[in-house]
Design an enzyme around this catalytic site. Structure first.
Site, mmCIF file in Angstrom:
data_model
loop_
_atom_site.group_PDB
_atom_site.id
_atom_site.type_symbol
_atom_site.label_atom_id
_atom_site.label_comp_id
_atom_site.label_asym_id
_atom_site.label_seq_id
_atom_site.Cartn_x
_atom_site.Cartn_y
_atom_site.Cartn_z
ATOM 1 N N ASP A 37 -21.269 48.609 10.304
ATOM 2 C CA ASP A 37 -21.301 48.153 8.914
ATOM 3 C C ASP A 37 -22.321 47.036 8.709
ATOM 4 O OD1 ASP A 37 -20.555 47.909 6.274
ATOM 5 O OD2 ASP A 37 -18.433 47.694 6.676
ATOM 6 N N ASP A 38 -23.167 47.195 7.689
ATOM 7 C CA ASP A 38 -24.127 46.159 7.284
ATOM 8 C C ASP A 38 -25.169 45.840 8.353
ATOM 9 O OD1 ASP A 38 -22.510 46.072 5.059
ATOM 10 O OD2 ASP A 38 -22.255 43.917 5.032
ATOM 11 N N CYS A 76 -21.468 50.405 0.890
ATOM 12 C CA CYS A 76 -20.695 51.110 1.923
ATOM 13 C C CYS A 76 -20.194 52.477 1.456
ATOM 14 C CB CYS A 76 -19.498 50.261 2.341
ATOM 15 S SG CYS A 76 -19.939 48.672 3.087
ATOM 16 N N HIS A 132 -15.001 54.680 3.571
ATOM 17 C CA HIS A 132 -15.114 53.357 2.965
ATOM 18 C C HIS A 132 -14.023 52.402 3.430
ATOM 19 C CE1 HIS A 132 -14.976 50.493 -0.653
ATOM 20 N NE2 HIS A 132 -15.956 50.137 0.135
ATOM 21 N N ASP A 330 -24.827 51.736 8.230
ATOM 22 C CA ASP A 330 -24.526 52.354 6.930
ATOM 23 C C ASP A 330 -25.431 51.860 5.803
ATOM 24 O OD1 ASP A 330 -23.369 49.809 6.584
ATOM 25 O OD2 ASP A 330 -21.605 50.598 5.538
ATOM 26 N N HIS A 331 -26.147 50.788 5.997
ATOM 27 C CA HIS A 331 -27.214 50.318 5.100
ATOM 28 C C HIS A 331 -27.790 49.043 5.676
ATOM 29 C CE1 HIS A 331 -23.967 47.751 3.836
ATOM 30 N NE2 HIS A 331 -23.316 48.779 3.342
#
Length: 474
Positions: A37-38, A76, A132, A330-331
């Site tokens: 994540d992130d 997300c 999510h 995820d980004h």
């Protein structure tokens, strides 16, 4: 029985046994999907030389790394929607729940990626934050078993919460069970002495190791195991041993730290600013900005350690020889670029994330690809590599040709949020706002995404608009 008859009987028995024995069929390769994540490309193997990421770096030595991988949404929920469905979706964090609601009402919906592999003979298991919500459920505390984000997808979808009480608590948890109640009373970063299990990702990793052991020991079918780590998501908390790696290092300068002029998808970093910042603002206080960046880096190193444990266990079982592995962020995440601390923009920093792929008997170990690719490509790529049918509804492109020849050209990448869409080519990024306003950035120049040149190249703008429309409607 005399000796000659014994020889003949032995020979006939051997012929009978070998003629009846069926050859052992090689099963489809397993799949291990690791979601972080992130995670921006803040890894040593991706060029951030000050970062300590030894486990990912070692993994890249036997994989193909995609330096120009772009997600399809800078948040997300919608980013994971495209990864899990292989289709463009709504630009909302509730995207998967909206899809699930249609299924519960009887609508015919194309199967998700894990469901597709499940129907093709795979055992599917998710651990941690893959969709999510960590654990893939809704309700007040994200643990309502009647509200499922991706129906029909997982044989097991697990979220160990340990002392954080529930998945919602673990998502934004700090050390020793601290749960976010009021954001402004929770520190934006933290470092505490202790083992990896004092933060939620320690429990997620331990469960992933348990599932790996079970899947490789008792399962006769190939497995699709997805593991989702929470860090480096806010708040930035990691055991002290990881923060200590960054205490006395010099950080690189923040590139283009000024707030952009004119209309853009800039925002005021509200997700970050709502935490306790001790009255400081990283856009005005460079020392505080560096503290934030060091704590983000500590979280990256903490996540890297968990990934190392998972890959080590996979190798210990011997299943690594027949497993496709995808490591995916995820980004991205702004660390002060464009005066943003967070994601949610359509600038490069929000959309570019690391993706690394390894598969059995690959030839280009350690290769680096500069091809433009997107998250949407994961679903068809996994189908292609595993030898199962690729569904016609997927909107991405298999990356197999690039994996086999990393110098192969990629394709344009599209991303969106609720008020704008963007298309990224090898040389330019166009952002089209819902009100018709256009941003065009030239990545062949030093200014990159700090100078809007849309008025200078009207023909290119129109061409990219058409490509964007075609891509979204395919």
């Amino acid at each position: 029985m005399n000796f000659n008859k014994l020889i003949i009987w032995t020979f006939l028995s051997f012929i009978l046994a070998t003629s009846c024995k069926q050859p052992k069929l090689l099963k489809n390769p397993n799949i291990l999907l690791i979601c972080v994540d992130d995670l921006r490309p803040e890894l040593k193997s991706f060029g951030a030389t000050y970062i300590s990421s030894p486990n990912i770096d070692k993994f890249t030595e036997k994989s193909v790394s995609f330096y120009n991988h772009f997600v399809n949404a800078p948040s997300c929920g919608p980013s994971r929607y495209t990864m899990l469905t292989g289709k463009y979706g709504p630009a909302t964090n509730n995207a998967l729940f909206l899809r699930a609601n249609k299924i519960t009402k009887g609508a015919k919906i194309d199967p998700s990626m894990p469901e597709w592999f499940k129907t093709h003979g795979y055992t599917t298991v998710s651990v941690g934050k893959v969709s999510h919500h960590p654990g893939g459920r809704g309700g007040k505390d994200w643990n309502d078993t009647t509200i499922v984000e991706i129906p029909n997808a997982w044989d097991k979808h697990l979220m160990p919460v340990a002392e954080w009480e529930h998945p919602r608590g673990a998502m934004h948890g700090l050390a020793h069970g601290e749960i976010r109640v009021n954001s402004n009373k929770m520190d934006v970063f933290q470092t505490v002495e202790g083992a990896d299990t004092i933060y939620p990702d320690g429990a997620i990793t331990n469960e992933a190791l348990k599932q790996l052991k079970s899947l490789t020991n008792t399962n006769e079918k190939p497995f699709f195991l997805a593991v989702g780590l929470i860090k480096p998501h806010l708040p930035f908390g990691a055991p002290k041993v990881y923060f200590d790696k960054y205490k006395n290092i010099d950080l690189p300068l923040i590139k283009h730290p000024q707030k952009p002029e004119g209309q853009t998808t800039w925002h005021n970093s509200s997700e970050f600013m709502k935490y306790n910042l001790w009255g400081k603002n990283p856009n005005k206080d460079s020392l505080f900005a560096d503290e934030v960046r060091r704590h983000y880096a500590a979280c990256v190193s903490y996540a890297d350690a968990q990934i190392g444990k998972i890959l080590t266990e996979l190798k210990r079982t011997g299943a690594d020889k027949n497993t496709i592995i995808v490591l995916w962020g995820d980004h991205g995440w702004h660390l002060g670029e464009h005066a943003i601390w967070g994601k949610h923009s359509l600038f490069e920093e929000s959309l570019n994330s690391p993706m690394v792929i390894q598969y059995p008997k690959m030839n280009n170990k350690g290769a680096k690809s500069n091809a433009i690719v997107e998250t949407l490509d994961i679903f068809p790529t996994l189908c292609d590599l595993s030898g199962i049918e690729t569904p016609t509804f997927t909107q991405g492109t298999s990356l197999r040709t690039i994996l086999e020849n990393p110098k192969t050209e990629g394709h344009v990448a599209v991303a969106y949020k609720n008020n704008a869409t963007t298309i990224r080519t090898k040389t330019h990024r166009l952002v089209l706002h819902n009100n018709g306003f256009v941003e065009l950035y030239d990545h062949t120049t030093p200014e990159k995404e700090t100078k809007n040149v849309a008025n200078k190249y009207p023909k290119l703008v129109e061409d990219l608009k058409k490509q964007l429309n075609v891509k979204l409607k395919q």
